[in-house]
Write a protein that holds these residues in place. Structure first.
Motif, PDB file in Angstrom:
ATOM      1  N   SER C  74      45.671  44.271  41.738  1.00 53.76           N
ATOM      2  CA  SER C  74      45.935  44.207  41.123  1.00 53.76           C
ATOM      3  C   SER C  74      46.246  45.740  39.788  1.00 53.76           C
ATOM      4  O   SER C  74      46.694  45.552  38.881  1.00 53.76           O
ATOM      5  N   LEU C 306      42.130  35.336  43.589  1.00 53.15           N
ATOM      6  CA  LEU C 306      43.103  36.422  42.631  1.00 53.15           C
ATOM      7  C   LEU C 306      44.323  36.489  42.136  1.00 53.15           C
ATOM      8  O   LEU C 306      44.555  36.600  40.993  1.00 53.15           O
ATOM      9  N   ARG C 310      46.689  35.683  39.401  1.00 52.20           N
ATOM     10  CA  ARG C 310      48.037  36.355  38.687  1.00 52.20           C
ATOM     11  C   ARG C 310      48.996  35.490  38.177  1.00 52.20           C
ATOM     12  O   ARG C 310      49.965  35.819  37.175  1.00 52.20           O
TER      13      ARG C 310
ATOM     14  N   LEU D  31      39.324  50.137  36.928  1.00 45.95           N
ATOM     15  CA  LEU D  31      39.995  50.152  38.155  1.00 45.95           C
ATOM     16  C   LEU D  31      39.607  51.649  38.732  1.00 45.95           C
ATOM     17  O   LEU D  31      39.012  51.377  39.666  1.00 45.95           O
ATOM     18  N   LEU D  83      36.530  43.546  39.868  1.00 49.87           N
ATOM     19  CA  LEU D  83      38.112  43.422  39.477  1.00 49.87           C
ATOM     20  C   LEU D  83      38.481  41.851  39.203  1.00 49.87           C
ATOM     21  O   LEU D  83      38.830  41.892  38.163  1.00 49.87           O
ATOM     22  N   THR D  84      37.981  40.548  39.109  1.00 54.18           N
ATOM     23  CA  THR D  84      38.100  39.594  38.464  1.00 54.18           C
ATOM     24  C   THR D  84      38.282  40.029  37.406  1.00 54.18           C
ATOM     25  O   THR D  84      38.484  39.146  36.590  1.00 54.18           O
ATOM     26  N   ARG D  87      40.315  41.828  35.613  1.00 57.97           N
ATOM     27  CA  ARG D  87      41.862  41.738  34.977  1.00 57.97           C
ATOM     28  C   ARG D  87      41.982  40.716  34.642  1.00 57.97           C
ATOM     29  O   ARG D  87      43.188  40.549  33.879  1.00 57.97           O
TER      30      ARG D  87
END
Lengths: 103, 506, 320, 102
Positions: C74, C306, C310, D31, D83-84, D87
């Protein structure tokens, strides 16, 4: 203290010194590659010495071999990671002219 | 039905919806709704069998894996659990049928295909809520809360749109803080009591410092998840940005599951260690929630936000129950205890049906009008009569007009406030009803007002309208059939007598 | 009382606290993420000091290892894809004082409660007494897969639910077809591939070890998951032969298998998830095998999903 | 393991809990909020394991160990989900915290 305990003590202390030196190098060295150098060299040797020291203390051959395996795997991993980091830094810092800092 | 048949049924209340979730996920998209509805009906049947069983045979215990507490996990079924199980199942069926039609009509999906995950997520959420109602183990409840919380957030972001994602992340973080605070409380309790079973922990409770802090952590954690003022910050955005069937589930059921736990802990575990001051503070928060939530609902411009803020206010009524049932020893036999207890639970039931109906109805308005703006929903009564009627009926129960379920709830709460001498809650209840009437009639007035600039409506499937109406009728109907519900409710939780019946002691 | 040990534990505790505080107060994103990973490793040391090697393994592998990888991945996204982060307004002094004050107050209150805690017996004796009837010899495995298997079953379910959550949040159910990005380096790919048999061996060893010693389905599952992640990083995409139906089956296999075991107990007239004493050992091993497979695959899918998202973001649907 | 050691870790749980809890609210970046939530979880796990280390003659209590292993898996699942979401929000809007102007 038996002789083997003494040897273990010396080996582990020596290993710790290498770890310390590696960490100081990581913090003090000026650029990326010398830091990487300090870290990987010292960690490899430091871990090796400590593993060697501990191998004298475990009772069975199997346990000693497991310790040895840890060292070998750590060696493999650190080599690979070091290569990846170096590659990344090279492509990042110099773009096309990879030759220059490669040696 | 014999008493022995109840143990497998208790496990089935969790296992059947779970099996449905797995089957739905495994099968291709086009079969998911049918499988989901099929398992929903099975779960409904299991739930009703449990309610019938507890009426016939009294409270039941099930030791999972055959291990009795303190080592094993115990499920416990009594009247209170049965009422909440039945409430969930009764809301689930109309919402499920609505969802099937809603998604089949291509609403809410856009270009993405993840809306097919509605069925697995909704069924596992249902399983988690049933687990919350039945479990009598501190740590198992933590896992159940997480199952419920994570699947609820996943449903809230089902549309994949940005407002839903942002609201969903806030919801998830709030849910995590709530459940981890709960877990810290569990750790302190385990350290002090050396057990996880609720009955065993209750025995070890006293007014000792550690347990007070543990109680505080546990309650605050559950309050965050119940969205009690001022910890409601995550609710309006999350509930209003979700798709209509999901909003109905979240607002009608999911917040009730953690309220149920607060109630159970309060009367069965903390009983004897909670102080009158603490209960008054909880009641105060409830009162503030009623006024603030209802006032905010009056101020909103978007229909779904009005209904979502209304949830914050209506949840406040539930917390008025706590000060009314927390009394010193001299009043332990007082008749108002039962009134308050029944009134509070009735409010939970009536709100569940009414709020589900309101969210479904508003969903229909939005599809038909094409906008969520309250000023756009004009002149609907002649064109969407069934839905407007449903909205009116549900609103009636929300306000507390007779003869609705909401009326029974508020009437019993009012009776209890005067009988107990805690008259200061009465003006709050009345003011809450007036504010509720304000926003309900605000929308209804628009719906009835003939308008020059009325736009053509989009066709809405009749099934959607029937589902919204069915829930509204349920919200009214429980006002007529209160005796049956109260008889069921009293089994095993004779108020102020929380000792488990013989046979359940490990 | 050993002053060296107490000194070590005290220092480790201070280090953990320092890392936690710095992970949240250090500027930027890179430092916090690295400090958080260091925090996780220090925690693993603390678990080991408290004779909880099972927890140490789980925390180091899942809590720090897998989550660390996800966080670092991330990091690349948050610092690169948008040109510049908007300048953050400085936090006011009053807000900082409020934050510090609240922290101290909370820590004080909770610390006091912990100090005032009486010494309860706990369930160690109860677990030791029933260990013989559990079908395994390691008490932690007995609790996880027999005495409190209901918790464990649901927890495997949470992994699956979280995967569904990822699908919802990501806006796509399922995985992108074989990714096309360049291989980051053949050294990594080669190393991983040559180590793969050893990794599988370690996974199976850990699974088998759970019967008698620290280890079991979770640790083994993580090792398998990590192998998959390394392969992915080494340039090996989501395999073609993993058809969507197979992916779904693998994701829910552990959860569904345990449900079937539980339900068959019901049909045999026993309680949900009750094992017949004579079959407990083999059944637990079978359940663990199924769980390992699903845990490993789900963790791999967390990362892969994930990672793919991206590179190939879901079709934007930002209209509100 | 000395008697004092587990008390040190039990006590450590208190400041960790406070730091994590305040961090979830006070940190601005998604985050960091997620990291704070993980620290919050770690504090509860730490206390449970420290309690398990109180020895009454049978060795460490396996029940909290099992609870913590369960808890770790749950916490990581939730963190991966969060987190998903973070993002995706970043990719769609360029926001890295709540209430930011895109």
């Amino acid at each position: 203290m038996t002789i083997s305990e003494g040897v273990t003590l010396i080996l582990c202390l020596a290993g710790a010194v290498f770890f310390l030196a590696g960490t100081v190098g990581l913090l003090r060295f000026p650029d990326f590659f010398s830091r990487l150098h300090a870290l990987t060299k010292a960690d490899t040797l430091g871990l090796g010495l400590i593993v060697l020291g501990l191998m004298l203390q475990v009772g069975s051959i199997a346990a000693a071999l497991k310790l040895l395996l840890i060292w070998v795997l750590a060696l493999l991993a650190s080599t690979t990671v070091c290569h990846l980091l170096g590659n990344y830094e090279l492509s990042r810092s110099s773009g096309g002219e990879k030759r220059k800092a490669g040696s | 039905m014999t008493a022995a048949a109840l143990s497998p049924l208790m496990a089935a209340a969790v296992a059947v919806p779970t099996a449905g979730a797995l089957a739905a996920f495994l099968l291709p998209n086009r079969w998911r709704a049918a499988v989901g509805l099929g398992f929903s009906v099975l779960t409904l049947l299991a739930t009703f069998a449990l309610a019938a069983g507890v009426t016939l045979h009294g409270p039941q215990d099930l030791f999972l894996g055959g291990w009795a507490p303190p080592l094993g996990i115990r499920l416990h079924l009594d009247g209170l659990a049965a009422v909440f199980l039945a409430m969930t199942a009764l809301v689930a069926i109309p919402v499920g049928i609505y969802a099937r039609t809603f998604f089949a009509a291509g609403e809410g999906s856009g270009s993405t295909d993840q809306t097919h995950l509605f069925w697995p997520l909704w069924l596992i959420l249902w399983a988690g809520m049933n687990g919350v109602y039945l479990s009598a183990d501190l740590f198992n409840l933590y896992v159940m809360i997480e199952v419920t919380g994570i699947s609820a957030v996943a449903l809230a972001v089902l549309s994949g749109k940005v407002p839903a994602l942002t609201a969903g992340l806030r919801y998830l973080l709030a849910a995590l803080v709530g459940s981890l605070s709960y877990l810290m409380g569990v750790a302190l309790m385990y350290g002090t009591a050396g057990a996880l079973d609720l009955a065993l922990v209750a025995e070890a409770m006293d007014r000792q410092w550690t347990l007070r802090v543990a109680m505080g952590l546990l309650l605050v954690g559950l309050m965050v998840k119940t969205a009690l003022f001022p910890l409601h910050f995550w609710l309006p955005a999350a509930h209003s940005a979700a798709l209509p069937p999901v909003s109905a589930i979240l607002s009608a059921l999911v917040v009730k599951a953690t309220f149920y736990l607060i109630l159970r802990f309060w009367v069965e575990v903390f009983e004897g260690s909670v102080t009158i001051a603490a209960s008054q503070a909880m009641g105060g928060l409830g009162a503030a929630a009623i006024l603030w939530g209802s006032y905010q609902a009056l101020r909103q411009e978007r229909l779904k936000l009005i209904v979502a803020h209304s949830t914050v206010g209506q949840l406040g009524f539930l917390f008025l129950l706590l000060p009314l049932i927390t009394v010193d020893a001299t009043a332990a036999e007082a008749p108002w205890l039962a009134w308050a207890w029944h009134g509070g639970i009735y409010q939970a039931l009536a709100h569940a049906f009414a709020k589900a109906s309101l969210f479904l109805a508003v969903g229909i308005f939005v599809i038909a009008v094409g906008s969520d703006d309250r000023r756009a929903s004009v002149d609907l009564v002649g064109r969407l009569p069934m839905t407007t009627f449903a909205f009116g009926l549900a609103g009636m129960s929300l306000i507390g007009l007779p003869p609705s379920g909401g009326f029974v709830a508020k009437w019993m709460l009012l009776k209890a406030t005067f009988a107990s001498g805690q008259w200061w809650w009465a003006p709050v209840i009345v003011a809450g009803s007036f504010l509720t009437a304000g926003y309900v009639f605000g929308i209804l007035r628009q719906a009835f007002a003939p308008s020059e600039r009325r736009q053509p409506l989009r066709q809405v499937p009749k099934t959607l309208e029937i589902c919204a109406l069915a829930l509204a009728v349920l919200a009214i109907l429980i006002g007529f059939r209160s005796e049956e519900v109260l008889t069921l409710l009293d089994i095993g939780v004779p108020f102020a007598e929380p000792a488990p019946p013989e046979g359940s002691e490990p | 009382m050993n002053p060296v040990a107490v000194g070590f534990d005290g220092l480790l505790a201070l280090l953990i606290l320092f890392l936690a505080v710095r992970a949240l107060t250090a500027p930027g994103l890179q430092q916090p993420v690295i400090l958080f990973i260091a925090f996780g490793l220090a925690m693993a040391l603390a678990w080991a000091r408290m004779r909880a090697p099972d927890v140490a393994l789980a925390e180091a592998a899942i809590g720090t290892g897998l989550l660390g990888v996800l966080l670092i991945d991330s990091l690349g996204l948050f610092t690169r894809s948008k040109s510049e982060t908007p300048p953050q307004p400085r936090r006011s002094r009053a807000a900082s004082i409020l934050a510090v004050g609240t922290t101290l107050l909370l820590a004080g209150g909770l610390g006091f409660a912990i100090l005032a805690m009486p010494e309860a017996e706990g369930l160690a004796a109860a677990a030791a007494e029933k260990l013989g009837a559990s079908g395994v010899d390691h008490p932690v495995t007995a609790v996880l897969l027999n005495f409190r298997s209901f918790d464990t079953w649901l927890e495997i379910g949470v992994l699956l639910i979280a995967m569904w959550g990822l699908f919802c949040a990501g806006g796509r159910e399922g995985f992108a077809p074989r990714a096309t990005e360049a291989r980051p380096g053949t050294v990594l790919g080669g190393t991983v591939q040559s180590l793969l048999p050893l990794v599988l061996l370690v996974g199976i060893y850990l699974l088998w070890l759970g019967k008698v010693d620290s280890g079991g389905a979770f640790q083994a599952g993580v090792v398998l998951g990590a192998a998959g992640i390394l392969l992915r990083l080494g340039g090996l995409g989501f395999p073609d032969w993993l058809r969507p139906w197979l992916v779904r089956t693998l994701l829910l296999f552990g959860f569904a298998f345990m449900l079937l075991v539980g339900l068959s107990a019901l049909f045999a007239g026993a309680a949900f998830l009750e094992y017949p004493p004579t079959l407990a050992g083999p059944l637990i091993l079978a359940v663990e095998l199924a769980a390992t497979l699903s845990i490993g695959f789900t963790l791999y899918c967390f990362f892969t999903y994930l990672f793919d998202l991206r590179i190939h973001p879901a079709t934007a649907s930002s209209e509100s | 393991m000395t008697a004092e050691a587990h008390e040190i870790y039990a006590l450590l749980a208190a400041p960790l809990f406070a730091v994590g809890l305040v961090g979830v609210f006070a940190c601005r970046h998604f985050l960091k909020k997620i990291i704070a939530a993980k620290i919050l979880g770690a504090s509860a796990f730490l206390l449970l394991i420290a309690l398990a280390a109180r020895d009454h003659g049978e060795g460490p209590d396996p029940v909290p160990h099992a609870m913590v292993i369960t808890g770790i898996v749950v916490a990581v699942s939730a963190a991966a989900f969060a987190l998903t979401l973070a993002r995706r929000i970043w990719q769609e809007t360029g926001q890295s915290g709540f209430g930011e102007k895109p």
